[in-house]
Design an enzyme around this catalytic site. Structure first.
Site, PDB file in Angstrom:
ATOM      1  N   ASP A 176     -48.993 -69.227  37.520  1.00  0.00           N
ATOM      2  CA  ASP A 176     -48.848 -67.948  38.403  1.00  0.00           C
ATOM      3  C   ASP A 176     -47.456 -67.890  38.938  1.00  0.00           C
ATOM      4  OD1 ASP A 176     -51.175 -65.746  39.103  1.00  0.00           O
ATOM      5  OD2 ASP A 176     -49.554 -65.903  40.758  1.00  0.00           O
TER       6      ASP A 176
ATOM      7  N   LEU B 130     -78.905 -49.178  17.375  1.00  0.00           N
ATOM      8  CA  LEU B 130     -77.074 -49.196  17.182  1.00  0.00           C
ATOM      9  C   LEU B 130     -76.804 -49.672  15.686  1.00  0.00           C
ATOM     10  CD1 LEU B 130     -76.148 -51.385  20.350  1.00  0.00           C
ATOM     11  CD2 LEU B 130     -75.736 -49.014  19.836  1.00  0.00           C
TER      12      LEU B 130
ATOM     13  N   GLY C 267     -81.963 -37.440  12.313  1.00  0.00           N
ATOM     14  CA  GLY C 267     -82.599 -36.148  11.818  1.00  0.00           C
ATOM     15  C   GLY C 267     -84.071 -36.519  12.026  1.00  0.00           C
TER      16      GLY C 267
ATOM     17  N   CYS D 245     -88.373 -34.855  15.163  1.00  0.00           N
ATOM     18  CA  CYS D 245     -88.621 -34.858  16.451  1.00  0.00           C
ATOM     19  C   CYS D 245     -87.343 -35.122  17.387  1.00  0.00           C
ATOM     20  CB  CYS D 245     -89.549 -36.312  16.666  1.00  0.00           C
ATOM     21  SG  CYS D 245     -91.229 -36.067  16.164  1.00  0.00           S
TER      22      CYS D 245
END
Length: 440
Positions: A30, A254, A261, A264
């Site tokens: 860092d 997914l 379609g 419902c």
């Protein structure tokens, strides 16, 4: 292994400590000297459950140390994790990857031997490709510096547990050598049964964004429904418990396909959207309407894929569509994506023959303008293209070698990702699948 972790913040410090915990020699990097000084004496500048103990333990043994010198890190490590921040950009809509590219530019001059850079930050798709090109250009090792993308899925407050016991590890790799390096780094976790999901870098980058976007949509969806419950006097908690038991809410729903379609789901989404508007839940109605619009766009999206595969418009092309029902297991063709695609191609000038193992009679009543075939072999006679649009096992089991002599051109577009594409390609077919890269 010897690894470095570049960037010592809420991502980098827990990752460095966890890598030391699983047995690696680790150096953290860092630019903030004061932070580095604190870390080297085991003082943690952030709080995460379990982190102070790991940091204290491994800095005391020397397995974990910190520096501001990228040159020192490059000399020490063969694998470098990039864990710098990617805040939102000035436009408020995209990632600021300045720290990622800045760290790479600073590290590059010191990379004189084969090295793997493993990106942890959340980035825009294509970042690893651009980063790899930059490092190959600027590093003495050139193309022996490879970039892997390994997105983090950490929950703040659980960063150590999520690193040591993740539900999966996702890595996008450019080569077998890079994959081998990743497997060595994570070997102790893989030995404990943690699944490793290996893909290309672009897919790995998108997995992280898609996961968080989906979570955001789920949260926004249920909050919008809560507004509806408030207006209607209903109980959102009971509603949530009930719908959460539906396996389709998880992985089951997914599956990329030509859209939903049937009798419902389209009706219910429309009616629920209208209810949201009526109840004054405007944001919920907007979200739901957006879902409708994506579904309404699927036939056009399928046509674009079909025409890209052909290399020209469908006008004048003999096309076979496998599937008429809206899904396998029924002869219901109400709002069937398969028939919508077939009808659209017919409107664009294609000669379309539809085959379905059970739904030809019901399809014929709704779309008499199309041609139909009861038998699979008959359906493909002289076809220049087959479009697989309904996920019947009947189609997965089709023999590509036996079908090839029957067609005018062995080309198949699989909108359900149903078939074994490699087997079809080996039989001489050109295959495109929905949402997947083209392969020769």
């Amino acid at each position: 292994m010897r690894v470095s972790v570049i960037g010592c913040g809420h991502l980098g410090i827990p990752h460095a400590a966890a890598m030391a915990e699983i047995g690696h020699e680790v150096i953290g990097v860092d630019l903030d000297q004061a932070k580095i000084d604190r870390l080297n004496v085991g003082e943690c500048p952030i709080y995460e459950d379990g982190l102070p103990e790991l940091l204290s333990t491994h800095t005391a043994t020397g397995r974990l140390r910190f520096t501001t010198s990228l040159e020192e890190a490059a000399e020490f490590a063969d694998v470098h994790f990039l864990a710098v921040g990617t805040p939102i950009d000035a436009d408020g809509r995209s990632y600021d990857t300045g720290q990622v590219f800045g760290a790479a530019r600073a590290l590059a001059p010191h990379l004189s031997r084969p090295t793997v850079i493993i990106g942890k930050s959340t980035v825009t798709v294509g970042t690893s490709r651009d980063l790899g090109a930059l490092l190959a250009r600027l590093s003495p090792a050139g193309e022996d510096v490879e970039v892997v993308w390994n997105p983090e899925f950490l929950r703040e407050g659980h960063a150590i547990d999520d690193t040591l016991r993740p539900d999966r590890i996702v890595v996008g790799v450019p080569s077998a050598r890079a994959e081998d390096a990743v497997r060595q780094v994570y070997a102790p976790l893989l030995a404990n049964g943690i699944p490793l999901f290996v893909t290309d870098p672009a897919t790995a980058e998108l997995i992280k964004g898609a996961a968080n976007a989906y979570l955001g949509m789920k949260i926004s969806f249920i909050n919008g429904v809560a507004d509806m419950c408030t207006a209607a006097g209903a109980d959102v908690q009971q509603l949530t418990e009930a719908i959460g038991l539906d396996p389709r809410i998880g992985r089951g729903g997914l599956n990329a396909d030509p859209g939903y379609g049937g009798g419902c789901l389209p009706k219910d989404v429309r009616a629920f959207t209208a209810s949201a508007s009526t109840l004054g839940a405007t944001e919920a109605a907007i979200l739901l309407r957006a879902a409708e619009q994506v579904n309404e766009s699927r036939p056009t999206a399928a046509l674009k894929l079909i025409e890209r595969t052909l290399g020209h418009p469908v006008d004048g092309v003999r096309v076979t569509v496998w599937g008429a029902s809206f899904k396998a297991g029924t002869d219901d063709v109400r709002e069937s994506p398969a028939l919508a695609i077939a009808a659209l191609m017919h409107q664009r000038g294609a000669t379309v023959t539809v085959h379905d193992p059970h739904a030809v009679p019901t399809a014929l009543r709704r779309h008499p303008e199309l041609d139909y075939a009861e038998a699979l072999d008959d359906s493909v006679q002289g076809a220049q293209l087959i479009v697989l649009a309904t996920e019947w096992p009947h189609f997965r089991e089709a023999d590509p070698k036996a079908l090839a002599p029957l067609v005018a051109a062995p080309v198949l577009v699989d909108l359900r990702n149903l078939i074994d594409a490699d087997a079809w390609r080996m039989a001489g077919w050109t295959v495109r699948q929905l949402g997947r890269p083209a392969q020769e």
